[in-house]
Design an enzyme around this catalytic site. Structure first.
Site, PDB file in Angstrom:
ATOM      1  N   HIS A   6       0.817  -1.212   0.000  1.00 13.49           N
ATOM      2  CA  HIS A   6       0.000   0.000   0.000  1.00 13.49           C
ATOM      3  C   HIS A   6       0.855   1.269   0.000  1.00 13.49           C
ATOM      4  O   HIS A   6       2.044   1.241   0.341  1.00 13.49           O
ATOM      5  CB  HIS A   6      -0.916   0.017   1.219  1.00 13.49           C
ATOM      6  CG  HIS A   6      -0.155   0.048   2.524  1.00 13.49           C
ATOM      7  ND1 HIS A   6       0.391   1.204   3.037  1.00 13.49           N
ATOM      8  CD2 HIS A   6       0.163  -0.942   3.388  1.00 13.49           C
ATOM      9  CE1 HIS A   6       1.010   0.932   4.174  1.00 13.49           C
ATOM     10  NE2 HIS A   6       0.892  -0.370   4.408  1.00 13.49           N
ATOM     11  N   GLU A  80      -2.217  -6.980   7.215  1.00  9.33           N
ATOM     12  CA  GLU A  80      -0.876  -6.921   7.771  1.00  9.33           C
ATOM     13  C   GLU A  80      -0.730  -7.925   8.915  1.00  9.33           C
ATOM     14  O   GLU A  80      -1.732  -8.333   9.523  1.00  9.33           O
ATOM     15  CB  GLU A  80      -0.618  -5.488   8.286  1.00  9.33           C
ATOM     16  CG  GLU A  80       0.706  -5.253   8.995  1.00  9.33           C
ATOM     17  CD  GLU A  80       1.915  -5.504   8.119  1.00  9.33           C
ATOM     18  OE1 GLU A  80       2.205  -6.696   7.849  1.00  9.33           O
ATOM     19  OE2 GLU A  80       2.591  -4.534   7.721  1.00  9.33           O
TER      20      GLU A  80
END
Length: 194
Positions: A6, A80
């Site tokens: 990201h 994550e």
């Protein structure tokens, strides 16, 4: 298959551990995603999926809007790594709270084994639903690195940069080949903070 980290968040800029905490892209992260999207317009991808965390979803939606690549949705298995008690802390915080040896302590960090279980579950379903398709996955550095290390069978020696692109191709013999690793050719130094 393409792996994308990201874009940069304010917490990235502050050196703050994010993990499962949901943070938005910083202004520079939005620009990074736009630049990557412009680059990806030159390639053909069949679809795009992301982690359900907003920083990954924003990156993926920007890419989808610019390239026209269908956004296939989010999946929490692409999140994550969970960093336990470290989430929300800076290095200074970690040293203050847990001492210099914080890396050696059990502070609730998700293990590689559990993280890879998420990956295997996700990948099996992806292959079943999109066989032979070229799919981009927008995720997180602490997730992508161990997945790549597992499928390549060797450690990743460089830090995965924000909006970096890694392209892996599965051969007929079910062997993964790395065609591109941690590439940020779409960024210049002013748009590539650590």
């Amino acid at each position: 298959m393409g792996f994308i980290r990201h874009g940069t968040t304010e917490w990235n800029l502050a050196g703050r551990m994010q993990g499962h905490m949901d943070t938005e892209l910083a202004e520079i992260g939005i620009k990074q995603a736009e630049r990557l999207a412009s680059r990806l317009k030159l390639d053909e991808w069949d679809g795009l999926m992301s982690s359900d965390l907003i920083r990954a979803k924003q990156t993926a939606q920007t890419i989808s809007e610019v390239t026209g690549t269908p956004f296939l949705g989010t999946d929490s298995r692409l999140r994550e790594r969970h960093f336990g008690q470290l989430e929300g802390t800076t290095l200074e915080d970690r040293i203050t709270l847990f001492g210099e040896s914080w890396r050696e302590q059990d502070l609730g960090l998700e293990s590689d084994e559990l993280l890879l279980q998420r990956w295997f579950s996700f990948f099996e379903e992806l292959e079943a639903n999109h066989p032979g398709k070229r799919i981009l996955l927008v995720s997180h550095g602490g997730y992508i690195a161990p997945v790549l290390e597992h499928i390549m069978g060797k450690p990743i020696t460089s830090h995965l940069n924000n909006t970096s692109l890694t392209v892996m191709v599965l051969s007929e013999g079910q062997v993964w080949n790395c065609h591109l690793l941690n590439c940020t050719a779409h960024l210049d130094d002013t748009n590539n903070p650590q």
